[in-house]
Every structure is written in C-alpha cells, then in structure tokens.
Design a protein around this motif. Structure first.
Motif, PDB file in Angstrom:
ATOM      1  N   VAL A 265       0.879  -1.263   0.039  1.00 36.56           N
ATOM      2  CA  VAL A 265      -0.015   0.014   0.022  1.00 36.56           C
ATOM      3  C   VAL A 265       0.817   1.338  -0.057  1.00 36.56           C
ATOM      4  O   VAL A 265       0.662   2.283  -0.792  1.00 36.56           O
ATOM      5  N   LEU A 266       1.733   1.304   0.772  1.00 40.20           N
ATOM      6  CA  LEU A 266       2.776   2.571   0.852  1.00 40.20           C
ATOM      7  C   LEU A 266       3.519   2.626  -0.433  1.00 40.20           C
ATOM      8  O   LEU A 266       3.600   3.869  -0.571  1.00 40.20           O
ATOM      9  N   LEU A 267       4.041   1.552  -1.033  1.00 44.95           N
ATOM     10  CA  LEU A 267       4.879   1.884  -2.181  1.00 44.95           C
ATOM     11  C   LEU A 267       3.959   2.116  -3.183  1.00 44.95           C
ATOM     12  O   LEU A 267       4.212   3.079  -4.232  1.00 44.95           O
ATOM     13  N   GLY A 268       2.677   1.780  -3.454  1.00 44.32           N
ATOM     14  CA  GLY A 268       1.739   2.151  -4.400  1.00 44.32           C
ATOM     15  C   GLY A 268       1.387   3.321  -4.293  1.00 44.32           C
ATOM     16  O   GLY A 268       1.020   4.247  -5.239  1.00 44.32           O
ATOM     17  N   GLY A 269       0.945   3.821  -2.988  1.00 46.15           N
ATOM     18  CA  GLY A 269       0.630   5.234  -2.774  1.00 46.15           C
ATOM     19  C   GLY A 269       1.794   6.165  -3.300  1.00 46.15           C
ATOM     20  O   GLY A 269       1.524   7.160  -3.932  1.00 46.15           O
ATOM     21  N   ALA A 270       2.900   6.037  -2.808  1.00 43.61           N
ATOM     22  CA  ALA A 270       4.168   6.799  -3.089  1.00 43.61           C
ATOM     23  C   ALA A 270       4.342   7.069  -4.531  1.00 43.61           C
ATOM     24  O   ALA A 270       4.437   8.000  -5.162  1.00 43.61           O
ATOM     25  N   THR A 271       4.253   5.772  -5.355  1.00 42.95           N
ATOM     26  CA  THR A 271       4.364   5.949  -6.622  1.00 42.95           C
ATOM     27  C   THR A 271       3.302   6.613  -7.427  1.00 42.95           C
ATOM     28  O   THR A 271       3.622   7.370  -8.345  1.00 42.95           O
TER      29      THR A 271
ATOM     30  N   VAL B 243       4.730  16.209  -0.692  1.00 40.23           N
ATOM     31  CA  VAL B 243       4.964  15.777   0.712  1.00 40.23           C
ATOM     32  C   VAL B 243       4.454  14.502   1.302  1.00 40.23           C
ATOM     33  O   VAL B 243       5.026  13.791   1.762  1.00 40.23           O
ATOM     34  N   ALA B 244       3.066  14.050   0.580  1.00 45.04           N
ATOM     35  CA  ALA B 244       2.574  12.708   0.695  1.00 45.04           C
ATOM     36  C   ALA B 244       3.506  11.640   0.063  1.00 45.04           C
ATOM     37  O   ALA B 244       3.769  10.704   0.879  1.00 45.04           O
ATOM     38  N   ALA B 245       4.133  11.940  -0.924  1.00 43.91           N
ATOM     39  CA  ALA B 245       5.158  11.022  -1.586  1.00 43.91           C
ATOM     40  C   ALA B 245       6.152  10.678  -0.680  1.00 43.91           C
ATOM     41  O   ALA B 245       6.688   9.503  -0.621  1.00 43.91           O
ATOM     42  N   LEU B 246       6.901  11.836  -0.116  1.00 45.49           N
ATOM     43  CA  LEU B 246       7.840  11.614   0.657  1.00 45.49           C
ATOM     44  C   LEU B 246       7.572  10.878   2.024  1.00 45.49           C
ATOM     45  O   LEU B 246       8.309   9.979   2.456  1.00 45.49           O
TER      46      LEU B 246
ATOM     47  N   LEU C 216       5.119   8.762   2.342  1.00 43.70           N
ATOM     48  CA  LEU C 216       4.601   7.359   2.039  1.00 43.70           C
ATOM     49  C   LEU C 216       6.132   6.732   1.864  1.00 43.70           C
ATOM     50  O   LEU C 216       6.302   5.433   2.351  1.00 43.70           O
ATOM     51  N   LEU C 217       7.062   7.185   1.283  1.00 38.59           N
ATOM     52  CA  LEU C 217       8.507   6.393   1.034  1.00 38.59           C
ATOM     53  C   LEU C 217       9.139   6.355   2.268  1.00 38.59           C
ATOM     54  O   LEU C 217       9.689   5.281   2.436  1.00 38.59           O
ATOM     55  N   ALA C 218       8.990   7.543   3.088  1.00 36.13           N
ATOM     56  CA  ALA C 218       9.822   7.134   4.377  1.00 36.13           C
ATOM     57  C   ALA C 218       8.934   5.928   5.093  1.00 36.13           C
ATOM     58  O   ALA C 218       9.569   5.239   5.903  1.00 36.13           O
ATOM     59  N   GLY C 219       7.636   5.975   5.244  1.00 38.35           N
ATOM     60  CA  GLY C 219       6.765   4.990   5.873  1.00 38.35           C
ATOM     61  C   GLY C 219       7.148   3.807   5.220  1.00 38.35           C
ATOM     62  O   GLY C 219       7.448   2.511   5.830  1.00 38.35           O
ATOM     63  N   TRP C 220       7.380   3.513   3.907  1.00 37.28           N
ATOM     64  CA  TRP C 220       7.637   2.317   3.150  1.00 37.28           C
ATOM     65  C   TRP C 220       9.116   1.773   3.889  1.00 37.28           C
ATOM     66  O   TRP C 220       9.277   0.647   4.025  1.00 37.28           O
ATOM     67  N   VAL C 221      10.187   2.597   3.880  1.00 38.05           N
ATOM     68  CA  VAL C 221      11.427   2.336   4.286  1.00 38.05           C
ATOM     69  C   VAL C 221      11.464   1.717   5.298  1.00 38.05           C
ATOM     70  O   VAL C 221      12.019   0.541   6.115  1.00 38.05           O
ATOM     71  N   GLY C 222      10.472   2.249   6.489  1.00 39.08           N
ATOM     72  CA  GLY C 222      10.327   1.957   7.885  1.00 39.08           C
ATOM     73  C   GLY C 222       9.702   0.358   8.139  1.00 39.08           C
ATOM     74  O   GLY C 222      10.229  -0.375   8.596  1.00 39.08           O
ATOM     75  N   VAL C 223       8.717   0.237   7.241  1.00 40.44           N
ATOM     76  CA  VAL C 223       8.147  -1.035   7.270  1.00 40.44           C
ATOM     77  C   VAL C 223       8.723  -2.151   6.597  1.00 40.44           C
ATOM     78  O   VAL C 223       8.813  -3.096   7.097  1.00 40.44           O
TER      79      VAL C 223
END
Length: 658
Positions: A199-205, A231-234, A236-243
C-alpha cells in the motif's frame, strides 16, 4: 494428468496471459481515436499509466495470496476482475471513467500473468516444464508484436470500444475451462504478506506519477496540490522504508540496493521502461494526426521497433548462453536506444515513413539488447535467498519506469503543444467560427481545416511530439552512462538460460528463489535431453554397447516390478515391434527378463544395479548445474526430486536413497 485435459488447461492459461499482455500495448494505436471521441488529450497518458500502475503494484499480492489461499481461486478472481474492467472500459463515456476502469482491468491483468505462470508449475511435470515455459515466453513476444496492430484493426473495422470488448468472449472461454478442468490446489503455503509495504509503495508511486502528470500543466509547480502530493510521496516513501526494515517478507528488501549490480540495473531498467512505453504511447499520435494514416497502418509502422526488440532479445539470450558475457549488451543497447530517441526527435511533418521505420528499428534494437539482460544480471548477482524477490524487483522497476515515462512525456507533450498553439493563434488566421480548443479535444479536426491553417496545426503537433523524444533521449543517455558501472561476474549455469517472457513481460513475476533455480534447471535439463542425453548417460553408467533406446528402457523399468510391453511402447510412443530389438538386446545382456506369457518385462538384479547407476549419474549431472549456487538444503532437495522425474525412473523414491 491426461494429455487432453492438460492441453485445455495450458490453452486457458495462455489465453489469460495473452489478454493481460495484449492490453499493455493494444490501446496505443487506439488512443488518438479515443481522444477524438471522449476528449481529454491532456489525460491520454493515464489510459496507459492506470493499467500499468495497477498491474505492477498488485503483482506481489496476487503471487503471495495465490500461494496461501489457492491459485485456482485467485486465477478465477483475476479473470472476473479483468473481464469486468474490460466491459466497463468499453462502455466508458468520458476519459475519467476510462482511466478508472483501466485501473480495474490492470488489477486483474496483473493477477492473470503472475498466477498463470505459477499454475504451470503445478500441473506440468518437471520434464516438460521447460517446453511449456518457452510457449509462455512466446505469448509475451506475440503480444508485443501484434498488440498495436490489432488495436488499429479493431478501430478501423469496428470501433475503439472493441479493443476492450474482444477480451470478453476470449476471457469467458478461459474462465469456463479453468473452472471445469483445473484441479484444486493440493498444497498451500503460508506467508506473512507485506500489505503495508504494498500500500505504501503503491501510494508513493501514484503520488509521484501524479506530480509528473500535473506539474507545470494542470497546476503550476508551486500550486498547493503539487506541493501536497510531493509531501505525501515523501511521507509514504519514508513509511515504506520503515516497514520494509521490519517486514518478514518485504516487497523489496532494502539490502538489495547495497549491491551495485542491482542498484544500477534498477535505475537502467527504470529508464528503459521510460523510453519504451513513452515511444509506444506517442508515436501512434504522431502517425495518425501528423501523417494522417489509419490506426491499422500506424500499427504496421510500429512493427520495426517491436521486431527489433524481439529479435535482439532472442539474440542477446543466445549470446549470453554461449559466451557467458553480458556487460557489453546493455552498454551497446542503451547507446542504440539513445541514438534512436534522438533520431526520432528530428522527425517532422515532412519526414518519410522509411526514415521513421529505420529510426524505430534502431530504438527497438537498443531495447532488445537491454531489457532481458538486466534481469539476467540481477539473477546472477544476488544470493539464493534473494533470487526470487530480486528478479521480480528488476522487472518492477522497468514497469514503474514505463508509468513515469508515459506520464512525464505526456506532460512534456501537453506543455509544448499548448505553447505552440498560443504562438500559432497569434500568427495564423483561422476560419470564422472555428474554435481552436476543438483541436485539443479532437486532433482529427485538423483534417477539416483549409490547407494553410491545417499545416500550421500539424507543425504544432509534430513539434510537440518531437520534443517528447528530445527530452527522452538525454534521459536514456544517463542510462548509457550508468551501464558502465554494472560489474561483469562469472555467470551461473541456471542463469544462462534465456527467458524471453521475463524480458518482454508486462508484469513482474513473483516466484520463490527455489522456483527461479528450478526454472533454469529444468530448461537446461530439457535441452540436455534433446542432445544425446541417454547415450552419454549410458556410457557414464557403464552400459557399453547399449544404444540410447536401450538405456531409456532400463531407466523406465528401474524400481518397477513387471511392466507390460504395450504400456512401455505407449510411453515411448512407438509400436511394440519397433521396440522389440532393443528389449531383446537387453535380455541377451542379462539386464532385462521377459515374463512367461511374453507380455511383460522387468529388470534383473544386474539391470536394477545399472538403473541405480543411471540414477546416480543423472543426479550428479543436475548437481553440477547448480553447484555455483553453493550448498543449500532446498537446492539439494530440488535435485533429489527432479532427478527421477527427468530421468523417468524410480518415480516412487527420492534419488538420494538408492
């Protein structure tokens, strides 16, 4: 599984995969007509991007859910979703509806291709798997060649709606066959699915693609919408890295990016997808609007590019298989692709079709030398534990690059066209009552203008599309620079096997590391079986003077009690009379005995010893092919399981226990 039933299943799987792969390219030649009907030229890119994003981002879920809950159920669900999306696309009344329904279609399409490949491994024996994998690779090749052409044929002879409606009867046949004859899943595999990562990767993309689509065209770069998306992309990407750092089965392990080979091929693959899908999207517009050709003819003019990609993909695979060298191919390929895009940027409304065909051939050759090779480089660079996810990751970046390419180049096209039209309206006298905005809603309206204004508008469209390729060319040049940083390493044996489908595929495969090794191993073994395998194996097992046919009989009778001669002949696909001289020779050699009624055969104790030696020699041969992966229990077990199946002997006992 009976051959007729297996044939039906394979046909249905290939139909499903063909539909999903075709829908990646079939809309290209229909887009100008769709825009003239629905309007929304500035949204044209999203008809392609919506499908690609949905299919690419959903792929990891389809693969894992299929393992966990059964591929049969999930494949049926994928077909149903794809058909619903196709029907809705066909009845779309606006560009917004079409984009939304294309996303639904892409969601099902991703599942079709991933699960079709996985199901083949469930229903086909290891000995035949390599052959069927080749067929599925051919599906990708055919779809890449005929997709744009078919789209043009439907538009010219029916309507653009049939680009989507054609999926319905074909998909219905595939659905009926799968429900009727595909057996239920025997084994299920539990997974800890990385839902948050998907979800996070798809949202950021999606946010990043929206930025490249809207920025500078729909909204100024300083607009709150664009800033909010950034801002949302950054975030979401930060969240994806953490996950991903904590996920048990991450969508894409972050540790892969520490490998130079993976990092470089990811970037190069992204750029290659950027150039390929960007060209496929805007070339039909150039041909149909600027040169006034029909959709079918525009599909024909794209053939040099698609043929160059296919031929060079095959040739690259053969070169790598024979030489073990691969680094020079993406270097040369990106150089060709850069040159091809630059040459396309020089086209205008006066350019000849032969010239365009040559330029497209150069681009296609460059793409063909690069796409498949990038997957091979990644497979060769990673450890066994990361093989499966790294392979899918390499394809993922190419497809995401395609989404960005179509969106970004669409923004470039819209910006340049708007700028040119402003200048044109200031210097060109238009017929009374003519609305200039009509040209952007319906490009075909240019053909209804007087010669003078028509020529001016054609030049504006030509210049806008040439600018698209002028922007894409230096981006591809960056990929050329990065390919020099790809290291050359000794090629593993199972990686040598060319996989045309993986190189041209429109979705990223989702296979385990063990399935990736098996994929290469069975294809190597299949090729070996076609090159005097039983002759060589007989020599290794000490069966001197026994012809290959006799060695095959010993292998088939190994571990069995009495076997009827007619059953053995049927398995060999020959008459009993033709096989009798070989069985007589084995009887004289003391390896086989015949029953009192003359109808059955079995091995003597000496023959059983020979069969065991055949089994051990075959096992050693497989071990040599996977030795460069290092010792690993899963690979050892794989060899134990494949040996009897490939050899055709001792079907009821593992190879390691004889």
């Amino acid at each position: 599984m009976r051959q007729k039933r297996l044939g039906l299943i394979i046909s249905a799987l290939m139909l499903g995969m063909l539909l999903a792969a075709l829908d990646q390219t079939i809309v290209a030649t229909a887009l100008p007509t769709i825009v003239s009907d629905l309007g929304g030229l500035e949204q044209l890119s999203w008809v392609v991007t919506g499908y690609m994003l949905a299919s690419t981002v959903s792929t990891p879920l389809w693969g894992k859910l299929g393992d966990q809950y059964g591929r049969r159920k999930l494949f049926v669900a994928a077909i149903v979703i794809f058909l619903i999306g196709s029907a809705l696309c066909g009845i779309s009344q606006s560009m917004g509806q079409l984009i939304a329904f294309r996303s639904i279609q892409g969601l099902g399409g991703g599942g079709l291709m991933v699960l079709a490949q996985a199901i083949v491994g469930d229903v086909v024996s290891a000995r035949d798997r390599g052959r069927y994998q080749g067929w599925f690779g051919g599906v990708f090749a055919v779809s890449s060649i005929v997709g744009p052409l078919l789209g043009g044929v439907f538009v010219d002879n029916l309507s653009w709606h049939w680009v989507f409606y054609v999926n319905l009867p074909i998909g219905a046949v595939a659905l009926f066959v799968i429900v009727a004859v595909l057996p239920r899943d025997a084994t299920l595999t539990k997974h800890r699915i990385d839902y948050a990562g998907v979800v996070l990767l798809g949202g950021a993309t999606s946010c990043l693609v929206l930025i490249t689509t809207w920025g500078g065209t729909v909204y100024p770069w300083s607009d709150p919408v664009i800033i909010g998306l950034a801002v949302a992309a950054l975030a979401l990407l930060a969240g994806w890295v953490g996950v991903e750092r904590r996920a048990a089965e991450p969508v894409l392990p972050l540790g892969l990016f520490r490998l130079r080979a993976f990092a470089m091929t990811a970037v190069v693959g992204f750029v290659v997808g950027f150039g390929m899908f960007g060209a496929l999207t805007y070339l039909p517009l150039f041909l149909q609007v600027v040169h006034g050709v029909s959709p079918t003819v525009s599909g024909l003019y794209l053939l040099p590019m698609m043929a160059g990609t296919l031929v060079l993909s095959i040739a690259s695979g053969q070169i790598i298989s024979r030489t073990g060298r691969y680094r020079f191919l993406p270097i040369t390929g990106t150089a060709f692709a850069t040159a091809g895009l630059f040459l396309l940027s020089t086209l205008d409304e006066h350019s000849g079709m032969l010239t365009m065909g040559l330029y497209l051939l150069v681009l296609g050759m460059g793409l063909g030398m690069t796409m498949q090779v990038l997957v091979i480089i990644v497979q060769n660079a990673v450890d066994f534990k990361d093989l499966g996810v790294a392979t899918s990751g390499a394809t993922f970046f190419r497809l995401i690059g395609g989404s960005f390419g179509v969106a970004t180049l669409g923004s470039v096209f819209t910006w340049r066209l708007n700028d040119d039209l402003v200048q044109l309206l200031a210097t060109t006298r238009l017929p009374a009552g003519f609305d200039p905005a009509l040209i952007q809603r319906d490009p075909t309206a240019i053909q209804r203008l007087p010669p003078g204004p028509a020529a001016a508008f054609l030049h504006a469209y030509s210049d806008a599309i040439a600018t698209v390729f002028a922007v894409a060319s230096p981006i591809m040049g960056l990929a050329f620079v990065l390919t020099w940083f790809i290291p050359q390493q000794r090629l593993r044996e199972t990686t040598r096997v060319a996989d045309l489908g993986e190189g041209l595929g429109a979705t990223s495969a989702q296979r385990s590391s063990l399935a990736e090794v098996e994929r290469g191993l069975v294809r190597l073994a299949d090729a070996d079986l076609r090159r005097g395998y039983y002759d060589r194996l007989g020599s290794l097992a000490g069966l001197k003077g026994i012809p290959p046919e006799g060695v095959w009989i010993v292998a088939r009778l190994g571990g069995e009690d009495w076997v009827k001669g007619e059953d053995l002949a049927r398995r060999a696909n020959v008459s009993r009379a033709r096989g009798r001289p070989y069985t007589d020779q084995l009887i004289e050699a003391g390896l086989v005995e015949r029953s009192a009624d003359g109808d059955s055969l079995r091995l003597t104790p000496q023959g059983q010893e020979s069969a065991l030696r055949l089994l051990r020699s075959s096992r050693e041969g497989l071990s040599r092919l996977v030795a460069d992966w290092g010792p690993h229990p899963q690979i050892e077990q794989l060899c134990d399981e494949l040996t009897p199946e490939l050899l055709g002997a001792f079907a009821d006992r593992p190879a390691g226990r004889g």
